[in-house]
Design an enzyme around this catalytic site. Structure first.
Site: not given
Ligand SMILES: Nc1ncnc2c1ncn2[C@@H]1O[C@H](COP(=O)(O)OP(=O)(O)O)[C@@H](O)[C@H]1O
Ligand SMILES: Nc1ncnc2c1ncn2[C@@H]1O[C@H](COP(=O)(O)OP(=O)(O)O)[C@@H](O)[C@H]1O
Ligand SMILES: [Mg+2]
Ligand SMILES: [Mg+2]
Ligand SMILES: [Mg+2]
Ligand SMILES: [Mg+2]
Lengths: 325, 198, 325, 198
Positions: A52, A211
């Protein structure tokens, strides 16, 4: 690019070298910490799976986080990492964990909090409105709004707020924040070697997670205007946004989206907001909370009180966010 | 039958099923479950020599702590808590009833930790029916436990997810087996196989 | 995302709205300019085709550019845009154009320079070492090194250097700067609707340009270490880098590359440089000079004199680069 | 035959060949040539009414300025300079010899502007041979000019690029027609067609 097993380690080494003026990388790469502790200040710690970036390590520094614990790609870090980070950055005023609402992250932070000697509290971020809070969910996911929570709490910690004040403030910012995203391509977890989901050139996944979790529904690729309309109205509804309210607007790329398109989205979103009389008081545009190389973006709005705005504007000096110093 | 062989085989099964577990988690989660289990399994294998000669309880605790320290994700706390609770609850030379009791305590610890209940598409949906089989005095116990683990894992395909990443999918999780349940079934059936062959 | 024809216009509108505190967008979107002129300061103007964002508009502001002229995607802006920008930001001390070495850009800026009343000069950036300066080339391309030239010149203009001094400094920075890149995927020009080039998952294009122009050669995908080795040795050779020299290192993503991988590249590159005794004095890592959503990256090194470093460190406040203020 | 029809047809050809020109520029350049020519062509078409009744020279100058102001890229200055120079050099009621002279001057202006010479894989490699044909007094002049433009454009495939974006390719540009040359050939052959049909 290099061997998938060592990729994260080498990337952290590169990060630490490139930002050696502000951060330190701990032994065994358990966490990234601010170079110097500030005694008497509540320590802010966040963490989560890698993939991320720049979240969270890119937000370690003056006016934001004291430490960030990187897990493996898309995998929450362990309680051991969090405890060691807490011991390392403790300034004597307690530790505040900022945790995105995933069961893995929640369980690991919970185990750490239980084992910890220091006074501590947890702020849970769950800004994603893609999934309604039905009996079938654990509650909402934490996504790009995490940046806003970390920035505002970071500024408040820097000015000297105590643990309890920060916990209350953090919960309030989270409550005032809502996000929703859309993906045009999937990401590929390096070790898995193939895309997490299949999607054709003319489809998009609405309500995708960070995700590469499949979203709410798969629809035909829409225009930026129609995407902005859908994302914004979900956010607006959740926050109960009304005319004359002001927001902080974050248009966040997922890693594979050019700035050209993010600004296109900024334009479309501000037009949608303007239609209902909502003004954007502050803009932030960029790929800050990503899903590896996934193409797509999310929009996040935080209802902006004068206090939130002044904390937002306060100086910050991290690898990925810097102003005022 | 050595404890070492049981552990070696069970962990190796997880390593060998990396791709299947990854695929299951990609379908309804974030794709890391295969790697998580592999990382935990290999960390345990690296401790096999250290555990040699220690009691079943100590071995279970060591394995649990290793899972917590090395895996992360949901699997770390979940498998870690499961193993640590078993290690704490099992008496010396346990009977199948002792196993059933310890497993019940473990399920409670898991529910306390992660708020998941039966029917919410997690590995609890393997543990709970297996625990019930273990609690009965029936012939062919090992074979029945093995079969129950497999069936229960498959049955998660028909459940809506309420915990973990796949909970964000709503109806779309239907039709897919829960990856953690599959890992749990693989571990249990490997243990059953090793015990049977011994 | 929206209609390809209006995409650029809407993106510029979004950019201008998001950064209204520092920039203004001119009528007909001919250029982006600094909000306030600084009288007596040489005006720095750059420009080029869109699709490389944040270059150039993202570098307009205090301590960097006074104006940037965006062309259509991958198409040089017109002389008319440049002349209008020059008239708008003229501070009475002349205009310096910073031009990347492409025949389109060169010809358009040349036509503008000829028609312009103000005193002006041009600094040509040609930092790409992928293609040797043979009889078959017009000379090298201008790529990510443009950022370094614009930053250093911007700081010098801000401190009051005159047109001639800036021209000399700009040429010196350009000469001290070398870049080379590699692409893992192609970009897709929105209006064309299909990838500019075909490349399979396990190939890479070495020496690719920032317009998806095919590079020097197509080879099997290598490790980050081997890529860093190849790119760095080309750059090192070009600059004649020797032990004990210091560089500014820019690891630049092409738009579709996650930060995780860029920092992996940072790590690999600094190790390669360290082997020959070269130290990295300053790092900059990010997607600054892009090719839409192309995956890949380039490395740029500038031999760092104390003067270059102090100008690099000087305060800058633009949409994409900000420090010290 | 009206000048307006000539311009209308020539610009429309470019618009109609958008995809082919894009593909050529994708092969050895940056893929924008088709759009650039379309943008310029449509900007000229939008000026057709204004140009009505003005001289050939004035129309050429207007078209040249429109190219410079509206296209950008290499094509803007190149086609702009070509048209503006023709507008400046052509006498009233020009003969084919006059065209040849004006084209020679245009080629020189282009070389001055962009440093490209004959044989370097640019539209000069169409203009130069066409200029030579125009300079001769031969039967079927229009048909010969048309053929020459086509042949010369195709011949650029065998050249190494030395100017423009494709120059960065070295040997790899071989085998691909230069996009600007193709546009030039399309314009010339459209003009020839309109003149023949008139
Ligand atoms: N709250 C929970 N309680 C029990 N088991 C859970 C819980 N959340 C997730 N799990 C189990 O963990 C598995 C997923 O593990 P993994 O993919 O390794 O972690 P993550 O979901 O964090 O990516 C699920 O398939 C499920 O069986
Ligand atoms: N220096 C030059 N002199 C003459 N023609 C040129 C020159 N550079 C490029 N061209 C022509 O321009 C064409 C490319 O135009 P275009 O794709 O629109 O612009 P760009 O190359 O800037 O992307 C080439 O095919 C070539 O024929
Ligand atoms: Mg995970
Ligand atoms: Mg998972
Ligand atoms: Mg171009
Ligand atoms: Mg082109």
């Amino acid at each position: 690019m290099n061997h998938a097993d060592t990729m994260l380690a080498e990337s952290l080494d590169g990060f630490a070298a490139a930002h050696a003026d502000i951060v330190l990388l701990a032994t065994d790469r358990e966490f990234v910490r601010r170079k110097r502790n500030k005694p008497g200040k509540v320590a802010l710690i966040s963490g989560g799976g890698a993939g991320h970036e720049p979240l969270h390590a890119g937000f370690v520094g003056h006016g934001m986080l004291d430490a960030a614990c990187p897990g493996q790609i898309f995998t929450s870090p362990t309680p051991n990492q969090m405890m060691n980070a807490a011991q390392s950055v403790d300034g004597g005023a307690g530790v505040l964990f900022i945790v995105k609402n995933y069961s893995g992250d929640m369980m690991n932070f919970q185990m750490a909090a239980e084992m910890l000697d220091q006074e501590n509290a947890v702020v849970i971020v769950n800004d994603d409105v893609a999934v309604e809070d039905s009996t079938y969910t654990t509650g909402r996911r934490g996504v790009a709004g995490t940046l806003i929570v970390e920035k505002i709490l970071g500024a408040a910690a820097e000015r000297g707020d105590n643990l309890q004040q920060l916990k209350i403030l953090g919960d309030a910012v989270n409550k005032a924040t809502a996000s929703m995203g859309v993906a045009l391509t999937s990401c590929t977890v390096p070790a898995a070697g193939k895309p997490t989901f299949q999607i054709s050139m003319n489809e998009m996944e609405v309500g995708v997670g960070i995700h590469g979790e499949p979203g709410r529904r798969r629809v035909a690729l829409g225009s930026a205007d129609s995407i902005a309309e859908e994302l914004t109205s979900a956010v607006k509804k959740d926050l109960g946004l009304k005319a004359d309210q002001e927001v902080i607007l974050l248009v966040n790329g997922f890693g594979g989206t050019p700035m050209l398109e993010l600004y296109l989205m900024v334009n479309a979103t501000r037009k949608v907001l303007a239609k209902s009389g909502v003004t954007v008081a502050r803009y932030l545009t960029g790929s800050y909370v990503t899903s590896l190389e996934m193409a797509g973006c999310s929009i996040t709005a935080t209802v902006a009180s004068p206090e939130f705005l002044s904390l937002w504007d306060a100086p910050v000096h991290t690898a990925a966010l810097r102003w005022g110093m | 039958m050595s404890l070492r062989l049981v552990i070696q085989n069970a962990t190796q099964t997880l390593v060998d099923h990396l791709e299947e577990l990854t695929a299951l988690d990609q379908a309804i989660g974030d794709g890391d479950h295969g790697l998580n289990m592999k990382r935990g399994a290999q960390a345990i294998q690296a401790k096999l020599a250290d555990m040699e000669g220690t009691s079943l309880n100590e071995s279970l605790k060591t394995m649990g702590k290793t899972c917590v320290a090395m895996i992360g994700g949901s699997s770390g706390p979940v498998f870690g808590t499961l193993l640590m609770t078993l290690g704490k609850e099992l008496p010396e030379n346990p009977t199948h009833q002792d196993f059933a009791l310890a497993l019940r305590a473990s399920i409670e610890a898991l529910t306390k930790l992660g708020k998941a209940e039966v029917g919410q598409k997690t590995l609890i949906d393997v543990l709970d029916p297996v625990q019930k089989v273990l609690a009965q005095d029936s012939p062919n116990l090992i074979a029945r436990v093995r079969q129950c683990a497999f069936d229960s894992s498959l049955a998660t395909a028909n459940m809506d997810a309420a915990r973990g990443r796949s909970s964000f999918l709503g109806d779309r999780a239907k039709g897919h087996v829960d990856p953690g349940s599959r890992s749990m079934a693989l571990i249990i059936s490997s243990i059953c196989d090793t015990l049977t062959k011994a």
